[in-house]
Design an enzyme around this catalytic site. Sequence first.
Site, PDB file in Angstrom:
ATOM      1  N   GLU A 166       0.829  -1.191   0.000  1.00  0.00           N
ATOM      2  CA  GLU A 166       0.000   0.000   0.000  1.00  0.00           C
ATOM      3  C   GLU A 166       0.876   1.257   0.000  1.00  0.00           C
ATOM      4  OE1 GLU A 166      -2.850  -0.099   3.213  1.00  0.00           O
ATOM      5  OE2 GLU A 166      -2.942  -2.293   3.180  1.00  0.00           O
ATOM      6  N   CYS A 167       0.658   2.129  -0.939  1.00  0.00           N
ATOM      7  CA  CYS A 167       1.285   3.445  -1.028  1.00  0.00           C
ATOM      8  C   CYS A 167       2.816   3.359  -0.968  1.00  0.00           C
ATOM      9  CB  CYS A 167       0.742   4.377   0.051  1.00  0.00           C
ATOM     10  SG  CYS A 167       0.934   6.128  -0.377  1.00  0.00           S
ATOM     11  N   GLY A 168       3.433   3.613   0.189  1.00  0.00           N
ATOM     12  CA  GLY A 168       4.887   3.536   0.287  1.00  0.00           C
ATOM     13  C   GLY A 168       5.417   2.165  -0.082  1.00  0.00           C
ATOM     14  N   PHE A 170       4.011   0.159  -2.153  1.00  0.00           N
ATOM     15  CA  PHE A 170       3.834   0.120  -3.606  1.00  0.00           C
ATOM     16  C   PHE A 170       5.033   0.765  -4.290  1.00  0.00           C
ATOM     17  CE2 PHE A 170       1.642   2.309  -7.334  1.00  0.00           C
ATOM     18  CZ  PHE A 170       1.582   1.178  -8.140  1.00  0.00           C
ATOM     19  N   GLY A 263      -0.870  -1.136  -4.812  1.00  0.00           N
ATOM     20  CA  GLY A 263      -1.398   0.133  -5.295  1.00  0.00           C
ATOM     21  C   GLY A 263      -1.218   1.248  -4.292  1.00  0.00           C
TER      22      GLY A 263
END
Length: 289
Positions: A166-168, A170, A263
């Site tokens: 998730e985010c970082g 990703f 993502g």
Amino acid sequence: ELDSTAAGCFLERKQFQIQSRHLGLRLPDELENVKEQLKEAAEAFKKTVSMDEILRIAEEAQDLGMTDVIPSEGNKWQGREHPVIAVARDEAFCFYYGDNFRLLQEYGAELVFFSPIHDTGLPEKCNGLLLGGGYPELFAKELERNTTMLEQVRMAVKAGVPVVAECGGFLYLHENIIDKDGNSYKMAGVIPADCYDTGKLVRFGYIEIKEKENHFLKNGTVIRGHEFHYYDSGENGADCLAVKPVSGKEYSCILTGKNYWMGFPHLYYPSCPSFARHFVEKAAEYKRR
């Protein structure tokens, strides 16, 4: 003297201000004397706010009537080892919801924490991999130096270890992170694309997410989350549909498959407990194999 229509006020004091960065406030571990500042702020708060009035208002509120999200499934693993999900947690990966951890554990996962910056490899007997949010862009040089960790993460994902990023997390799975000055830092190379600083807010706000093909979500279900990032990717994915709950705006995002979910959105697992259950079941299946 306090106005009768208010419980009080908190006067602005510069000594209590917390510095911010491009993605929000600085974290407690980065602040000097944060505990002393909190004590001083609490004393100042009590001088201008009626705690009795706040408690009186609170006592008038109705019970929330919350129920357990899921029944306990601890007996499911009796006599068997729990699947191990390795969770990245250090200076670069520090944004997690405690509720997410608790739900994974409720479904039978054993969580083992590791540092992509400092550790030389993944935890032993790793059956799943959770790479959460944080600030890998601020520690890109340190992450790049740890080539043994980058290689182990890349090989684990290629071997089919279930991964949620998730985010970082990703960003960490990309070929390279390119910072605002144009410097490029090599990452795990799982996703054949670069991520880069756009210099502006790319996406922000709450979303509801559903998969176009069901791998982590049951058919017809959605999971809630939010996005808040200045970085963008050459491969944002298009396996899910994100919907803004207020405006109804839709856009495709996230890379998903049988054993991966990668993502930008930060997810809140209790909004769709089956996501956590499927993640743990995938880790258990990998363990059996």
